[in-house]
Write an enzyme that holds these catalytic residues in place. Structure first.
Site, PDB file in Angstrom:
ATOM      1  N   LYS A 277       0.685  -1.237   0.100  1.00 41.03           N
ATOM      2  CA  LYS A 277       0.002  -0.142   0.007  1.00 41.03           C
ATOM      3  C   LYS A 277       0.802   1.171  -0.200  1.00 41.03           C
ATOM      4  CE  LYS A 277      -4.310  -1.685   1.688  1.00 41.03           C
ATOM      5  NZ  LYS A 277      -5.568  -1.502   2.601  1.00 41.03           N
TER       6      LYS A 277
ATOM      7  N   LYS B 179      -3.744 -10.863  -6.343  1.00 39.58           N
ATOM      8  CA  LYS B 179      -4.877 -10.988  -5.521  1.00 39.58           C
ATOM      9  C   LYS B 179      -6.059 -10.218  -6.317  1.00 39.58           C
ATOM     10  CE  LYS B 179      -6.144  -8.454  -1.797  1.00 39.58           C
ATOM     11  NZ  LYS B 179      -6.343  -7.854  -0.352  1.00 39.58           N
TER      12      LYS B 179
ATOM     13  N   LYS C  61     -10.419  -4.750  -4.862  1.00 40.56           N
ATOM     14  CA  LYS C  61     -11.414  -3.626  -5.215  1.00 40.56           C
ATOM     15  C   LYS C  61     -10.672  -2.484  -5.694  1.00 40.56           C
ATOM     16  CE  LYS C  61     -12.345  -2.849  -0.423  1.00 40.56           C
ATOM     17  NZ  LYS C  61     -12.507  -3.506   0.692  1.00 40.56           N
TER      18      LYS C  61
END
Ligand code: ATP
Ligand code: LTN
Length: 330
Positions: free
Chosen positions: A113, A194, A197
């Site tokens: 992230k 993975k 969203k």
């Protein structure tokens, strides 16, 4: 003997995918029958990356309605919003004094992230400490989450152990409870990644609230390979992912899914995968739209949930404050 405690949370950071559904949400409802469950909407975690306030508010209520639509029952479980129970942040702060920055720097979700942010904020680094506080506050034994959260659960155990041995036995050590199939649903476009969203390519994921035609279209465009034979193999990651998704929705093993499709072609596989997803999601979507309209009912549920969660959280926090050496206020 008291029932064991199950704890999980999902971030209201956007529309949920079938990865979130298979990895976490779809397992929540049946656990209610056997355990004392707490299901949280972790808005404090969501703000560790930039959010638009009005959207965060909407997403939070959407997620609550989705929890209910998936069978979570406020009579059986405690369902609440993280920011309504300030004890999470209070315990989080204390736990921050018991974990090394080096260990937080090594968290893979943090590294992923952080890479995507212009400026990496301290909250993102401390995210797993707040998650540890969520779980430890309620003495949870089991945490139903996808495989990507394993490292965070291990860190939680580490922190708990550290606290227990530095002060005295205080926290239960939690275990991850990942599903047998679908603990890591992959992107339909890049099956080495993975399903997420926040993927830029919307064809990579299916949302729980996608309509039937969208689901059919996205599955029909899913990347496979040129082998033309259905096998359950890491060399055919696209096909393997579709088999896993089918198995998860049909509640069978991956091996059974493979047997079912033996000798069939990719078109047949995709068609059946799409129909299986649609059959399970359409009643959930219907319930979601109905529940989402009743703002007062949602409010009553999250208020009651916060009260019940707070009462439990305060018990643990009181102990922790005493052990740390704070002068009691309660
Ligand atoms: P993002 O992908 O946007 O970074 P996220 O979906 O991983 O966020 P959450 O919404 O908090 O973050 O995840 C909720 C739950 O869904 C977690 O238990 C997580 O392990 C699970 N989950 C997320 N993606 C997948 C996936 N692709 N396969 C299986 N489980 C998943
Ligand atoms: N980090 C989790 C969300 C989360 C969580 C929790 C899950 C925050 N606190 C406590 C289980 C228990 C994620 O899924 N991304």
């Amino acid at each position: 003997m008291d029932k064991k405690i199950v704890y999980s949370g999902i971030q209201p950071s956007g529309s949920l995918t079938i990865g979130n559904y298979i990895g976490a949400l779809s397992n929540f409802a049946e656990l209610q029958e056997e355990y004392n469950c707490l299901y949280c909407i972790v808005d404090m975690h969501a703000i560790t990356v930039p959010q638009v306030p009005a959207t965060l508010r909407k997403n939070t209520l959407d997620l609550l309605a989705l929890y209910l639509a998936c069978g979570l029952d406020p009579e059986k479980s405690i369902i609440y919003i993280q920011s309504h129970v300030p004890e999470h942040v209070e315990l989080g702060w204390i736990l921050n004094t018991m974990v090394g920055v080096g260990q937080l720097n090594r968290m893979t979700q943090y590294k992923d992230k952080a890479q995507k942010q212009k400026e990496v904020l301290a909250g993102l680094l401390n995210y797993p400490v707040l998650m540890a506080a969520d779980i430890l506050l309620y003495q949870a034994s089991l945490v139903p989450v996808g495989e990507d959260q394993r490292q965070h659960i291990e860190l939680t155990r580490d922190i708990a152990q550290r606290f227990n041995s530095h002060y005295s036995e205080t926290f239960t050590l939690p275990d991850i409870m990942a599903p047998k199939v679908g603990a890591r649903v992959m992107s339909l476009q890049e099956p080495s990644k993975k399903m997420s969203k926040s993927d830029d390519n919307a064809n990579g994921f299916i949302l729980i609230l996608d309509d039937a035609d969208t689901i059919r279209r996205k599955i029909s465009r899913a990347v496979t390979d040129s082998e033309g034979v259905i096998r359950y193999s890491d060399e055919q990651p696209g096909v393997k992912n579709l088999l896993d998704i089918y198995a998860a929705f049909e509640k069978i093993t991956a091996q059974e899914a493979l047997q079912h499709f033996e000798g069939k072609n990719y078109a047949a596989l995709k068609e059946e995968v799409a129909e299986s997803i649609i059959a399970e999601l359409s009643p959930i979507q219907e319930r979601f739209h109905e529940l989402r309209q009743d703002k007062e009912a949602l409010e009553a549920i999250y208020k009651d949930g916060a009260q019940r969660a707070s009462a439990l959280a305060r018990k643990t926090l009181r102990k922790v404050y005493r052990k740390v050496g704070f002068v009691g206020r309660y």
